[in-house]
Design an enzyme around this catalytic site. Structure first.
Site, PDB file in Angstrom:
ATOM      1  N   ARG A   1       0.981  -1.408   0.055  1.00  0.00           N
ATOM      2  CA  ARG A   1      -0.056  -0.173  -0.008  1.00  0.00           C
ATOM      3  C   ARG A   1       0.960   1.243   0.064  1.00  0.00           C
ATOM      4  NH1 ARG A   1      -1.337   1.491   4.743  1.00  0.00           N
ATOM      5  NH2 ARG A   1      -2.302  -0.342   5.581  1.00  0.00           N
TER       6      ARG A   1
ATOM      7  N   TYR B   1     -17.615  17.178 -13.948  1.00  0.00           N
ATOM      8  CA  TYR B   1     -17.854  15.604 -14.091  1.00  0.00           C
ATOM      9  C   TYR B   1     -18.752  15.475 -12.844  1.00  0.00           C
ATOM     10  CZ  TYR B   1     -17.391  10.711 -13.904  1.00  0.00           C
ATOM     11  OH  TYR B   1     -17.463   9.137 -13.991  1.00  0.00           O
TER      12      TYR B   1
ATOM     13  N   ASP C   1      -8.589  19.468 -13.405  1.00  0.00           N
ATOM     14  CA  ASP C   1      -8.871  17.954 -13.798  1.00  0.00           C
ATOM     15  C   ASP C   1      -8.699  18.021 -15.466  1.00  0.00           C
ATOM     16  OD1 ASP C   1     -10.158  15.920 -14.975  1.00  0.00           O
ATOM     17  OD2 ASP C   1     -11.648  15.933 -13.370  1.00  0.00           O
TER      18      ASP C   1
ATOM     19  N   LYS D   1      -9.618   7.207 -18.720  1.00  0.00           N
ATOM     20  CA  LYS D   1      -9.884   7.893 -20.016  1.00  0.00           C
ATOM     21  C   LYS D   1      -8.591   7.882 -21.013  1.00  0.00           C
ATOM     22  CE  LYS D   1     -13.707   8.303 -18.045  1.00  0.00           C
ATOM     23  NZ  LYS D   1     -13.698   9.533 -17.034  1.00  0.00           N
TER      24      LYS D   1
HETATM   25  C1  LIG Z   1     -14.267   9.983 -15.653  1.00  0.00           C
HETATM   26  C2  LIG Z   1     -13.698  11.099 -15.090  1.00  0.00           C
HETATM   27  C3  LIG Z   1     -13.740  11.442 -13.746  1.00  0.00           C
HETATM   28  C4  LIG Z   1     -13.809  10.258 -12.851  1.00  0.00           C
HETATM   29  O1  LIG Z   1     -12.786   9.259 -12.870  1.00  0.00           O
HETATM   30  P1  LIG Z   1     -12.959   7.665 -12.501  1.00  0.00           P
HETATM   31  O2  LIG Z   1     -11.631   7.051 -13.077  1.00  0.00           O
HETATM   32  O3  LIG Z   1     -14.267   7.007 -13.339  1.00  0.00           O
HETATM   33  O4  LIG Z   1     -13.394   7.605 -11.134  1.00  0.00           O
HETATM   34  C5  LIG Z   1     -13.075  12.466 -13.241  1.00  0.00           C
HETATM   35  N1  LIG Z   1     -13.267  13.621 -14.183  1.00  0.00           N
HETATM   36  C6  LIG Z   1     -13.389  13.606 -15.473  1.00  0.00           C
HETATM   37  C7  LIG Z   1     -13.316  14.675 -16.327  1.00  0.00           C
HETATM   38  C8  LIG Z   1     -13.876  12.136 -16.013  1.00  0.00           C
HETATM   39  O5  LIG Z   1     -14.243  12.204 -17.283  1.00  0.00           O
END
Ligand SMILES: *Cc1c(COP(=O)(O)O)cnc(C)c1O
Length: 381
Positions: A46, A98, A170, A195
């Site tokens: 961890r 998001y 983000d 993504k």
């Molecule tokens: C998918 C997404 C998230 C969340 O991420 P996860 O890996 O699904 O927890 C946060 N911000 C954006 C812009 C996203 O597209």
């Protein structure tokens, strides 16, 4: 080094015990110690894992940062950032973030005495007005999902410096290939590595990048103390995927631009949202702070009925949530990804029942154009 050289080599060296060119998947929970307290820098998985560290270092370099702190999902990474705050602190956040980010802020973190203001961060005067003496953090998503609205990184960083608060961007939509917020003075970048970073629709992951040692120290502490760490196999897959990030992003963008140009001229499409089109209201800002425009295109088809017909008629595009993978996806934000946003709020930002979001993949451009063409024809018949 250039982006592609870094993406292939940063954070990695041949395995010293075997010469294996790929970083091994250290599928282990613990590490044997020579004597009490005498070890090779690894005690418990961890806390430290060599596969995870290689991936963290690699993406830190790609984001022009110094430290990478990886988590089990994008939301775990975002949650770790909020866990740096104290009860009573206030956060100013983009109103078109998001959906999961909105949900964790409003339904989980509010309970611990934190407060959140959701404002249109594309207008810096609104951000300034929302800042209170308790504000510790400004959280921005740019471009936003699915409306592709931009916020100025330079203005946000300048305001935060003046108000003495931290900034987070983000950067999931642009990936480190097209946008590097740390260069603009933003303190932390967060990604859903699910993504574009991983890009093959087979891992859920998240990561925070920063240049600041003090913030990295806190985040590594939270990573270990709260424990939302990714497994070594997932870290390996993301590390493998970043090697082709530049190649994939260029293809995503080429296909997205071709589609956006085609859709813009199509009589069945009322409006196209893509920052790479000169008609996008923030095209100049996009050119200033991004080196490309990404692979997401949204379009207005006028009605739920039209959106449904289009989504049912596509053959290469698949109807699914998520984005950023090599395969093209169609999303209907109002019913799928953004259903938790109140309807009035959705309409205010243009997220109508006729809006469709395309995550344009890296298939052949002609095939994608032909697929969209036949689906629009089917929609009208
Ligand atoms: C998918 C997404 C998230 C969340 O991420 P996860 O890996 O699904 O927890 C946060 N911000 C954006 C812009 C996203 O597209």
């Amino acid at each position: 080094m250039g982006f592609q050289t870094d993406s292939i080599h940063a954070g990695q060296q041949p395995d010293p015990s075997t010469g294996a060119i790929m970083t091994p998947i250290f599928q282990t929970s613990t590490f044997v110690q020579e004597s009490i307290g005498k070890h090779k820098g690894y005690e418990y998985a961890r806390t430290q894992n060599p596969t995870r560290q290689a991936m963290e270092k690699n993406i830190a370099v790609l984001e022009k940062g110094k430290h990478g702190i990886a988590f089990a999902s994008g939301l775990a990474a975002i949650s770790a950032i909020i866990q740096m705050l104290e009860s009573g602190d206030h956060v100013v956040c983009s109103d078109n973030v998001y959906g999961g980010t909105y949900r964790v802020f409003e339904t989980l973190f509010k309970k611990f005495g934190l407060s959140f203001s959701f404002v249109d961060t594309s207008d810096i005067t609104r951000v300034e007005r929302a800042v209170t003496p308790q504000t510790r953090l400004i959280f921005v998503e740019t471009p936003t999902n699915p409306m592709l609205t931009l916020s100025s990184l330079e203005e946000i960083a300048a305001l935060a410096a003046e108000k003495k608060c931290l900034t987070v961007v983000d950067n999931t939509f642009m990936s480190p290939y097209f946008q590097n917020p740390l260069v603009f003075g933003i303190d932390m970048v967060v990604h859903s590595s699910t993504k574009y970073l991983n890009g093959h629709s087979d891992v859920v992951g998240g990561i925070v990048l920063t240049r600041r040692d003090d913030l990295a120290e806190k985040l590594f502490y939270i990573q270990n103390a709260a424990g939302a760490v990714p497994g070594p196999q997932d870290c390996f897959l993301i590390l493998r995927a970043t090697k082709t990030l530049a190649l994939r992003m260029r293809e995503h963008e080429k296909n997205a631009l071709a589609l956006a140009r085609y859709l813009e001229k199509h009589s069945a499409v009322e409006r196209v949202y893509y920052p790479g089109l000169p008609g996008h209201p923030q095209h100049d800002l996009a050119k200033k702070q991004m080196s490309g425009f990404g692979g997401i295109v949204s379009m207005e088809l006028g009605s739920l009925e039209n959106a449904r017909k289009f989504a049912e008629a596509v053959r290469i595009f698949s109807l699914a949530e998520s984005l950023g993978g090599v395969e093209s996806l169609v999303d209907h934000p109002a019913i799928m990804t953004h259903a938790s946003v109140p309807r009035g709020e959705r309409l205010r930002m243009g997220l109508t029942d006729g809006l469709i979001r395309l995550s344009v993949g890296v298939e052949d451009e002609e095939d994608l154009l032909a697929d969209v063409e036949q689906a629009l024809a089917a929609m009208r018949s």
